[in-house]
Design a protein around this motif. Structure first.
Motif: not given
Length: 145
Positions: A32-40, A54-70
């Motif tokens: 699991i990667t470290e969380a980072f902000d995408l303010p844009e 086959d041992g290669t990278a599979g599909t990722q799950v992208e966890l997304i959390e709002p940065l604020g009420p807007d």
């Protein structure tokens, strides 16, 4: 235009920290990667890696959390307070050719092409034009696959 690999499934969450704990403790995720902000885009993001058959990278799950009420994601969570599937993301070799393809079909594109969480150009297609599913189109990262 040819459908590319399913890169990730976006999952909205009110707490990335709680969701990461769930994926580690309940689902057995080890990468699991470290969380980072995408303010844009008004979100905080991290990725849960899944292995391919086959041992290669599979599909990722992208966890997304709002940065604020807007954040537009805050509206999604207001309707779905526990979170849930937000979007699917498919790769394409050429983002501009894909955009022209979808525009030629009369599909509504939500906003301009911009740089997404993987550092490559993306755009979103309106759910009403995509069988009810918000769909992200992403240029395949250089050196991937």
């Amino acid at each position: 235009m040819k459908l590319g690999r399913l890169n990730h499934i976006g999952v909205a969450t009110p707490s990335i920290a709680d969701s990461v704990a769930y994926y580690r403790e309940v689902m057995g995720a080890t990468s699991i990667t470290e969380a980072f902000d995408l303010p844009e885009q008004g979100v905080k993001v991290c990725f849960v890696d899944t292995p391919g058959h086959d041992g290669t990278a599979g599909t990722q799950v992208e966890l997304i959390e709002p940065l604020g009420p807007d954040s537009t994601l805050a509206g999604f969570l207001a309707k779905n307070p526990l979170g849930g599937q937000h979007h699917v993301c498919f790769e394409v070799p050429d983002i501009e050719a894909a955009r022209a393809h979808f525009e030629g079909l009369g599909k509504r594109i939500l906003g301009p092409t911009r740089i997404g969480a993987h550092g490559t150009p993306i755009f979103f297609l309106h759910p009403r034009d995509m069988m009810g599913q918000l769909t992200e189109i992403m240029e395949t990262p250089k050196g991937a696959h």
